[in-house]
Design an enzyme around this catalytic site. Sequence first.
Site, PDB file in Angstrom:
ATOM      1  N   LYS A  14       0.847  -1.202   0.000  1.00 14.19           N
ATOM      2  CA  LYS A  14       0.000   0.000   0.000  1.00 14.19           C
ATOM      3  C   LYS A  14       0.881   1.250   0.000  1.00 14.19           C
ATOM      4  O   LYS A  14       1.889   1.308   0.696  1.00 14.19           O
ATOM      5  CB  LYS A  14      -0.896  -0.050   1.242  1.00 14.19           C
ATOM      6  N   SER A  30      -9.672  -0.548   7.027  1.00 12.63           N
ATOM      7  CA  SER A  30      -9.146  -0.443   5.658  1.00 12.63           C
ATOM      8  C   SER A  30      -8.446  -1.665   5.106  1.00 12.63           C
ATOM      9  O   SER A  30      -8.069  -1.683   3.935  1.00 12.63           O
ATOM     10  CB  SER A  30      -8.193   0.746   5.564  1.00 12.63           C
ATOM     11  N   SER A  90      -9.714   2.012   2.913  1.00 18.87           N
ATOM     12  CA  SER A  90      -8.873   2.745   2.003  1.00 18.87           C
ATOM     13  C   SER A  90      -7.957   1.857   1.159  1.00 18.87           C
ATOM     14  O   SER A  90      -7.515   2.256   0.097  1.00 18.87           O
ATOM     15  CB  SER A  90      -8.004   3.738   2.787  1.00 18.87           C
TER      16      SER A  90
HETATM   17  N1  GLN Z   1     -12.841   4.127   6.276  1.00 18.51           N
HETATM   18  C1  GLN Z   1     -12.294   4.550   7.531  1.00 18.51           C
HETATM   19  C2  GLN Z   1     -11.899   6.004   7.437  1.00 18.51           C
HETATM   20  O1  GLN Z   1     -12.211   6.581   6.464  1.00 18.51           O
HETATM   21  C3  GLN Z   1     -11.129   3.691   7.899  1.00 18.51           C
HETATM   22  C4  GLN Z   1      -9.892   4.038   7.179  1.00 18.51           C
HETATM   23  C5  GLN Z   1      -8.724   3.162   7.520  1.00 18.51           C
HETATM   24  O2  GLN Z   1      -8.844   2.110   8.153  1.00 18.51           O
HETATM   25  N2  GLN Z   1      -7.565   3.626   7.132  1.00 18.51           N
HETATM   26  O3  GLN Z   1     -11.317   6.573   8.294  1.00 18.51           O
END
Ligand code: GLN
Length: 487
Positions: free
Chosen positions: A76, A175, A151
């Site tokens: 990532k 994410s 994400s």
């Molecule tokens: N979707 C969640 C957010 O927008 C989690 C993001 C993540 O785990 N990096 O914060």
Amino acid sequence: MSDLTKMSAAQLAKAIAGKEASAVEVAQAHLDRIDAVDERVHAFLHVDREGALAAAAKVDRGEVTGPLAGVPVAVKDVIATKGVPTTAASKILEGWRPPYDATLVERLRAAGTVMLGKTNMDEFAMGSSTEYSAYGATNNPWDLGRIPGGSGGGSAAAIAAYEAPLAIGTDTGGSIRQPGAVTGTVGAKPTYGGTSRYGLIAFSSSLDTPGPCARNVEDAALLHAAIAGHDPRDSTSIPQPVPDVVGAARLGATGDLTGVKLGVVKEFAGDGSEPGVLSAFHESLEALVKLGAEIVEVSCPHFQYALPAYYLIAPSEASSNLARFDGVRYGLRVGDDGNRSLEEVMSLTREAGFGPEVKRRIILGAYALSSGYYDAYYGQAQKIRTLITRDFESAFERVDVLVSPTTPFVAFPFGSRTSDPYQMYLADLFTIPTNLYGGPAISVPCGLSEGLPVGFQVMAPTLADDRMYRVAAALESTVGTLTPPAL
Ligand code: GLN
């Protein structure tokens, strides 16, 4: 598609060690697959062809060994890779090449893996769909008109599309797990502090946890074992041995869960999820009972406050962490024409460099931390965090693991949740409590709803990462793995 790209990481490691395939051949097969499909999937922000082939050649020459020698991995883009572009999918870091490797990247290399490149994500890991990437969204290999989750949608899509057998994600609120669920792959969030944050571009430091993405549970465990363990360079890293996650995955694969108690979180098992998600979840529970598991209903009354607490804590930490992107030290600088003040240059840089969701979080976080509001918002959210931890602790006095659907809905069409931020935040309704508590959790495919994958979440006590692998592997042994329709 070449046979080499269809193989699991465990099979590839074995074939390379046994000289049935060369690491260069394996890397080339995956690079060819990326060339064939990534224009449509857009899982990668950067493909490191030369680096991958050079790393593979070292394995073939016997200069690099390790349990995953020659197995390709995608990383990532929020993780620092020396000399290889690292942008966190933000314009503000466009062109930045870190001068050092994250600890987990060093460990991936020590395990012998071959890094193919950097995967797409929501900017600074804020989002649930990759639609907030500054470089365009990733498309779900199951349906190119739908989101791959976020994400870490790029990492999940890369493995679902057979562009890589393994990928690294980071999980702050879901994410790793939510992209796993909507792409029909496995995603695991280790215990907080079980994997090093050194070299991770920080979003919310008390929540950020790197972890593995794979097409099956054993592969996820192999990758987990390769990157986990104490790191003196991360002050919240846990100085304790890593549980035997690989052994647990293999034990689970035998399909015996006799005596294992699964707690169904009452608050997450009913309304709020799509009917197809609920039926796949309930069918999975029945399958687990057939393997010997016992189902116990547990109530976690404070889980309902997890989402609002998270959306105060995570933006607060983000507003502080992202202050370093000021146009002075990294990446983009706008308006530095010799006539403007430092403050003006910083402001123009941040205005041009950050996308709308990142700006929303910075403003929200700065507000929640400001004097006068600190106690009312940030302080309250921290208290809720403690109550959620207590819910987990009392549940784990009665059961071995907690289970729920991973996410309330299957992959949604692009654009359907971007107009209302709250609709996007709901994707992580079931994953966020675990982050606030700090325990490990995994998403494993458990069937289809309207032709799209559904994920089953297993949450375990802190430091008992092995338990979730055992249950997830047992479920996989009855429902099998999922393969998207051919691209
Ligand atoms: N979707 C969640 C957010 O927008 C989690 C993001 C993540 O785990 N990096 O914060």
